[in-house]
Design a protein around this motif. Structure first.
Motif, PDB file in Angstrom:
ATOM      1  N   ARG A 113      31.397  41.404  43.624  1.00  0.00           N
ATOM      2  CA  ARG A 113      32.083  40.282  43.858  1.00  0.00           C
ATOM      3  C   ARG A 113      33.691  40.644  43.150  1.00  0.00           C
ATOM      4  N   THR A 114      33.755  41.520  42.380  1.00  0.00           N
ATOM      5  CA  THR A 114      35.141  41.959  41.748  1.00  0.00           C
ATOM      6  C   THR A 114      35.922  42.728  42.987  1.00  0.00           C
ATOM      7  N   ARG A 115      35.264  43.695  43.798  1.00  0.00           N
ATOM      8  CA  ARG A 115      35.892  44.157  44.727  1.00  0.00           C
ATOM      9  C   ARG A 115      36.372  43.108  45.774  1.00  0.00           C
ATOM     10  N   LYS A 116      35.175  42.321  46.164  1.00  0.00           N
ATOM     11  CA  LYS A 116      35.694  41.311  47.159  1.00  0.00           C
ATOM     12  C   LYS A 116      36.896  40.169  46.779  1.00  0.00           C
ATOM     13  N   ALA A 117      37.131  40.185  45.681  1.00  0.00           N
ATOM     14  CA  ALA A 117      38.069  39.325  45.037  1.00  0.00           C
ATOM     15  C   ALA A 117      39.407  40.127  44.921  1.00  0.00           C
ATOM     16  N   ARG A 118      39.185  41.224  45.249  1.00  0.00           N
ATOM     17  CA  ARG A 118      40.610  41.994  45.161  1.00  0.00           C
ATOM     18  C   ARG A 118      41.271  42.525  43.587  1.00  0.00           C
ATOM     19  N   ILE A 119      40.446  42.471  42.803  1.00  0.00           N
ATOM     20  CA  ILE A 119      40.715  42.441  41.542  1.00  0.00           C
ATOM     21  C   ILE A 119      40.930  44.224  41.091  1.00  0.00           C
ATOM     22  N   PRO A 120      42.177  44.406  40.597  1.00  0.00           N
ATOM     23  CA  PRO A 120      42.388  45.811  40.459  1.00  0.00           C
ATOM     24  C   PRO A 120      41.262  46.454  39.391  1.00  0.00           C
ATOM     25  N   TYR A 121      40.626  47.451  39.688  1.00  0.00           N
ATOM     26  CA  TYR A 121      39.228  47.665  38.713  1.00  0.00           C
ATOM     27  C   TYR A 121      38.880  48.910  38.786  1.00  0.00           C
ATOM     28  N   ASP A 122      38.964  49.755  37.587  1.00  0.00           N
ATOM     29  CA  ASP A 122      38.798  51.144  37.683  1.00  0.00           C
ATOM     30  C   ASP A 122      37.469  51.506  36.959  1.00  0.00           C
ATOM     31  N   VAL A 123      36.886  50.842  36.083  1.00  0.00           N
ATOM     32  CA  VAL A 123      35.962  51.253  35.078  1.00  0.00           C
ATOM     33  C   VAL A 123      34.950  50.390  34.919  1.00  0.00           C
TER      34      VAL A 123
ATOM     35  N   THR B  31      33.036  31.335  26.842  1.00  0.00           N
ATOM     36  CA  THR B  31      34.395  30.990  27.019  1.00  0.00           C
ATOM     37  C   THR B  31      34.780  29.753  28.049  1.00  0.00           C
ATOM     38  N   THR B  32      35.956  29.240  27.800  1.00  0.00           N
ATOM     39  CA  THR B  32      36.554  28.430  28.760  1.00  0.00           C
ATOM     40  C   THR B  32      37.332  28.857  29.742  1.00  0.00           C
ATOM     41  N   GLU B  33      37.550  28.312  31.044  1.00  0.00           N
ATOM     42  CA  GLU B  33      38.557  28.765  31.906  1.00  0.00           C
ATOM     43  C   GLU B  33      39.813  28.904  31.242  1.00  0.00           C
ATOM     44  N   GLU B  34      40.438  27.866  30.680  1.00  0.00           N
ATOM     45  CA  GLU B  34      41.771  28.039  30.528  1.00  0.00           C
ATOM     46  C   GLU B  34      41.830  29.245  29.339  1.00  0.00           C
TER      47      GLU B  34
ATOM     48  N   PRO C 205      36.406  37.922  36.138  1.00  0.00           N
ATOM     49  CA  PRO C 205      37.431  36.994  36.771  1.00  0.00           C
ATOM     50  C   PRO C 205      36.870  36.445  38.078  1.00  0.00           C
ATOM     51  N   ALA C 206      35.991  37.389  38.647  1.00  0.00           N
ATOM     52  CA  ALA C 206      35.485  36.839  40.034  1.00  0.00           C
ATOM     53  C   ALA C 206      34.498  35.705  39.712  1.00  0.00           C
ATOM     54  N   ALA C 207      33.860  35.670  38.480  1.00  0.00           N
ATOM     55  CA  ALA C 207      32.658  34.610  38.324  1.00  0.00           C
ATOM     56  C   ALA C 207      33.015  33.436  38.312  1.00  0.00           C
ATOM     57  N   PHE C 208      34.431  32.928  38.255  1.00  0.00           N
ATOM     58  CA  PHE C 208      34.838  31.668  38.281  1.00  0.00           C
ATOM     59  C   PHE C 208      35.205  30.891  39.571  1.00  0.00           C
ATOM     60  N   GLY C 209      34.843  31.794  40.513  1.00  0.00           N
ATOM     61  CA  GLY C 209      34.987  31.353  41.999  1.00  0.00           C
ATOM     62  C   GLY C 209      36.277  31.617  42.880  1.00  0.00           C
ATOM     63  N   GLU C 210      36.297  31.711  44.007  1.00  0.00           N
ATOM     64  CA  GLU C 210      37.345  32.142  44.825  1.00  0.00           C
ATOM     65  C   GLU C 210      38.518  31.209  44.728  1.00  0.00           C
ATOM     66  N   ASP C 211      38.319  29.837  44.219  1.00  0.00           N
ATOM     67  CA  ASP C 211      39.393  28.946  44.269  1.00  0.00           C
ATOM     68  C   ASP C 211      40.209  28.605  42.749  1.00  0.00           C
ATOM     69  N   SER C 212      39.574  29.619  41.993  1.00  0.00           N
ATOM     70  CA  SER C 212      39.882  29.134  40.559  1.00  0.00           C
ATOM     71  C   SER C 212      41.186  29.828  39.955  1.00  0.00           C
TER      72      SER C 212
ATOM     73  N   SER D 190      44.505  36.277  37.392  1.00  0.00           N
ATOM     74  CA  SER D 190      44.178  37.971  36.678  1.00  0.00           C
ATOM     75  C   SER D 190      44.346  38.673  37.685  1.00  0.00           C
ATOM     76  N   ARG D 191      44.231  38.177  39.135  1.00  0.00           N
ATOM     77  CA  ARG D 191      44.695  39.241  40.122  1.00  0.00           C
ATOM     78  C   ARG D 191      46.282  39.639  40.052  1.00  0.00           C
ATOM     79  N   HIS D 192      47.242  38.607  39.669  1.00  0.00           N
ATOM     80  CA  HIS D 192      48.375  38.955  39.861  1.00  0.00           C
ATOM     81  C   HIS D 192      48.734  39.350  38.395  1.00  0.00           C
ATOM     82  N   TYR D 193      48.405  39.231  37.345  1.00  0.00           N
ATOM     83  CA  TYR D 193      48.653  39.894  36.140  1.00  0.00           C
ATOM     84  C   TYR D 193      48.284  41.465  36.058  1.00  0.00           C
ATOM     85  N   LEU D 194      47.016  41.649  36.764  1.00  0.00           N
ATOM     86  CA  LEU D 194      46.405  43.174  36.782  1.00  0.00           C
ATOM     87  C   LEU D 194      47.266  43.909  37.617  1.00  0.00           C
ATOM     88  N   ASN D 195      47.798  42.984  38.848  1.00  0.00           N
ATOM     89  CA  ASN D 195      48.461  44.081  39.730  1.00  0.00           C
ATOM     90  C   ASN D 195      49.858  44.177  39.097  1.00  0.00           C
ATOM     91  N   ILE D 196      50.460  43.498  38.181  1.00  0.00           N
ATOM     92  CA  ILE D 196      51.527  43.784  37.688  1.00  0.00           C
ATOM     93  C   ILE D 196      51.326  45.140  36.684  1.00  0.00           C
TER      94      ILE D 196
END
Length: 616
Positions: free
Chosen positions: A247-257, A506-509, A537-544, A550-556
């Motif tokens: 699900r992390t790959r599907k969500a396009r989260i940059p992810y190495d380890v 944790t809470t989403e915010e 990050p992907a556990a919170f759903g595609e529309d979260s 997370s995707r935005h800041y990890l890409n930075i």
């Protein structure tokens, strides 16, 4: 410089006459020791800290030392401006068999460092705060308790000129350090000697460089170490592990380890795999590698005390374990009754190397995560500890639990020819060093990745560090910044907190804000504990919002990896900090001296995170 001096006689078994030795080691580094000239006492053996030949010392130091014999006193002055940096006249020297005390008057209240603790701010509060230093397996809290590491280095900024100095006490015994409004600092330790190093710099960064020149500069991480790391305890089974990866790959989260905690083990035993819950785990590791990802597994020092367990049998043949009065020390670990490796022992390092090398043939891991090496004993305390001066010394620093052996081993245990009383706080350091040596055999042509919970001066040569079992709270989010800045002072720049917290749901915010900050931790790892909600990050759903943020800041982060890698290269070669407080760059502005809710990557990037819940 060698002088004999009279000590105070205010404590039982005082040393009547101590010996003061000073070495002008370099123009910017002074080394002085206070020892018992008639009795050998424990001194920390540190493979990187080598004594200079006194005849080869500095002939043009930037400091001047004045020694007063009766009553004993030292004044250390900066030559350029005649400012007194350290002055012991504020209190007497006490030098007894199990109690040493020395105080320094300081020129400024801008004091940073000392650890490991939860510090709510980066610049210390000098209002009679006492910080115990003694490695301990304890979750970080707001209380002034000793945590996983032992770091006796502090930095003092003198004024807006940037002139700074650092003080390092090479002593591994239990101690406490009191900060006073004079301003002053008082050390109280229960063994060893006073073995001080003083470093002078024109800037705070220069002081850190001088310190790391002594204890060793940090390892240079592989590029993949700088990516995003994902972990949790209890994925339950191989399907749960695959699900989070997919699900992390599907969500396009940059992810190495990807990590595995103790749930991958058979009965929570090192060097084993639970084949029922995690069948074909080696195929999972190969899939990660085929996708350009890495796999890190946990190892704990507690080895199951069972003759049917091959690693125990192998270690026993080499007598690799810590000894007690009745044979091998037996404690409680995750597998049950356990013995503890004496990692400083050459035969133990050989055993550890052989076990890791053999296990890698079964499971192709890429790094090792070390935990419980404070050393942690899951028994709350030991009724078997004898009533002697080691387990119950005449003075006990304000350590958590008020007993030296609380949640660890008896102090009279023997760790490779030395009492646990003296070397307890070195255990994590010795395990990281042994693991580094072992991985040089497992990966002869690669750089090692070791993540260690317990640290000592110089651990950064071998290992990264995370800040332990934090909680999913806004407060824990906030104090992670001062802690990360402190570990950069200590020479362990590859550091981060468990993003989104280890305990509690944790809470989403909160998790969204923590992922934003964690994208700029030097070590960026999302990790949480058993029985709590998934927080990848992907556990919170595609529309979260959390996922897209997370995707935005990890890409930075990934865009900036060439810059981050350069900072680690400069840390490795020059001793510079990576995550840096504003005061290191803008010391001319006194408003920066206490900033701890922002930080820099090197000199060029300012990170200003959201640290509080926004009420709309």
């Amino acid at each position: 410089m060698l002088k004999k001096l009279k000590t105070s006689d205010r404590f039982e078994n005082d040393v009547e006459q101590a010996c003061f030795t000073a070495e002008y080691q370099t123009p910017r580094r002074l080394h002085f020791k206070i020892t018992d000239p008639y009795n050998k006492r424990y001194e920390v053996s540190h493979e990187h800290v080598q004594l200079f030949n006194r005849t080869a010392g500095s002939t043009n130091p930037s400091y001047h030392v004045e020694l007063i014999k009766k009553p004993f006193g030292i004044k250390i002055m900066r030559m350029s401006n005649k400012k007194v940096l350290l002055d012991t006249s504020i209190g007497p020297l006490v030098f007894a068999e199990q109690y040493l005390q020395l105080s320094f008057l300081l020129p400024s209240a801008n004091v940073y460092g000392l650890g490991e603790h939860v510090h709510q701010q980066y610049r210390h509060d000098m209002g009679w705060k006492t910080w115990p230093i003694f490695t301990r397996d304890a979750p970080p809290t707001n209380q002034m308790t000793n945590l996983y590491g032992a770091h006796t280095f502090f930095l003092c900024l003198e004024d807006t000129s940037g002139s700074s100095f650092g003080v390092f006490l090479l002593n591994s015994n239990a101690m406490e350090v009191t900060l006073q409004p004079a301003p002053a600092v008082t050390y109280r330790t229960i063994g060893g000697i006073f073995d001080f190093y003083v470093f002078l710099g024109d800037t705070p960064e220069q002081v850190v460089q001088e310190y790391l020149e002594l204890i060793g500069r940090p390892f240079l991480p592989s590029y993949w170490n700088l990516g995003f790391h994902l972990s949790r305890r209890n994925y339950n089974n191989i399907e749960g592990l695959k699900e989070v990866v997919n699900r992390t790959r599907k969500a396009r989260i940059p992810y190495d380890v990807q990590y595995s905690d103790i749930d991958y083990m058979d009965g929570k035993k090192d060097f084993t795999i639970d084949e029922k819950a995690f069948p074909r785990l080696s195929d999972f590791a190969k899939d990660l590698h085929e996708h350009g990802q890495k796999y890190v597994i946990i190892m704990n020092p507690g080895i199951l005390n069972n003759t049917d367990y091959q690693p125990y049998k192998n270690g026993s043949k080499k007598r690799a374990w810590i000894m007690g009065n009745k044979g091998f020390v037996i404690g409680e670990g995750y597998p049950g009754k356990v013995v503890f490796p004496a990692y400083d022992k050459p035969s133990c390092t050989q055993w550890w190397t052989e076990e890791l090398h053999e296990f890698h043939k079964t499971l192709e891991f890429d790094g090792v995560w070390l935990e419980m090496e404070e050393v942690s004993n899951l028994l709350s305390d030991s009724d078997e500890c004898e009533k002697n001066i080691w387990n119950y010394p005449p003075f006990t620093p304000r350590v958590l639990g008020s007993l030296l052996f609380a949640r660890t081993l008896c102090m009279d245990a023997e760790v490779y020819q030395e009492l646990h009383y003296n070397v307890h706080s070195l255990y994590g350091y010795s395990m990281a060093r042994a693991t580094d040596s072992a991985l040089n055999t497992v990966f002869p042509n690669k750089r090692n990745f070791i993540l260690s919970r317990s640290t000592f001066a110089g651990s950064g040569k071998f290992a990264a560090h995370w800040l332990g079992d934090n909680a999913a709270t806004w407060n824990d989010l906030q104090w992670s910044i001062p802690s990360i800045l402190e570990f950069n002072l200590f020479g362990i720049p590859m550091v981060g907190a468990n993003i989104c917290g280890y305990t509690n749901d944790t809470t989403e915010e909160l998790c969204r804000r923590w992922m934003q900050l964690g994208a700029f931790y030097p070590l960026s790892r999302n990790h949480n504990g058993p029985e709590f909600r998934d927080q990848d990050p992907a556990a919170f759903g595609e529309d979260s919002q959390l996922l897209s943020s997370s995707r935005h800041y990890l890409n930075i982060r990934y865009t900036l990896l060439p810059y981050l890698y350069t900072l680690f290269y400069r840390a490795h070669t020059l001793g510079e900090t990576v995550a840096r407080p504003l005061v290191h760059e803008f010391y001319q502005d006194s408003a920066t001296w206490e900033v701890h809710e922002q930080f820099l990557w090197g000199p060029g990037l300012l990170i200003t995170p959201v640290l509080r819940e926004v009420c709309l």
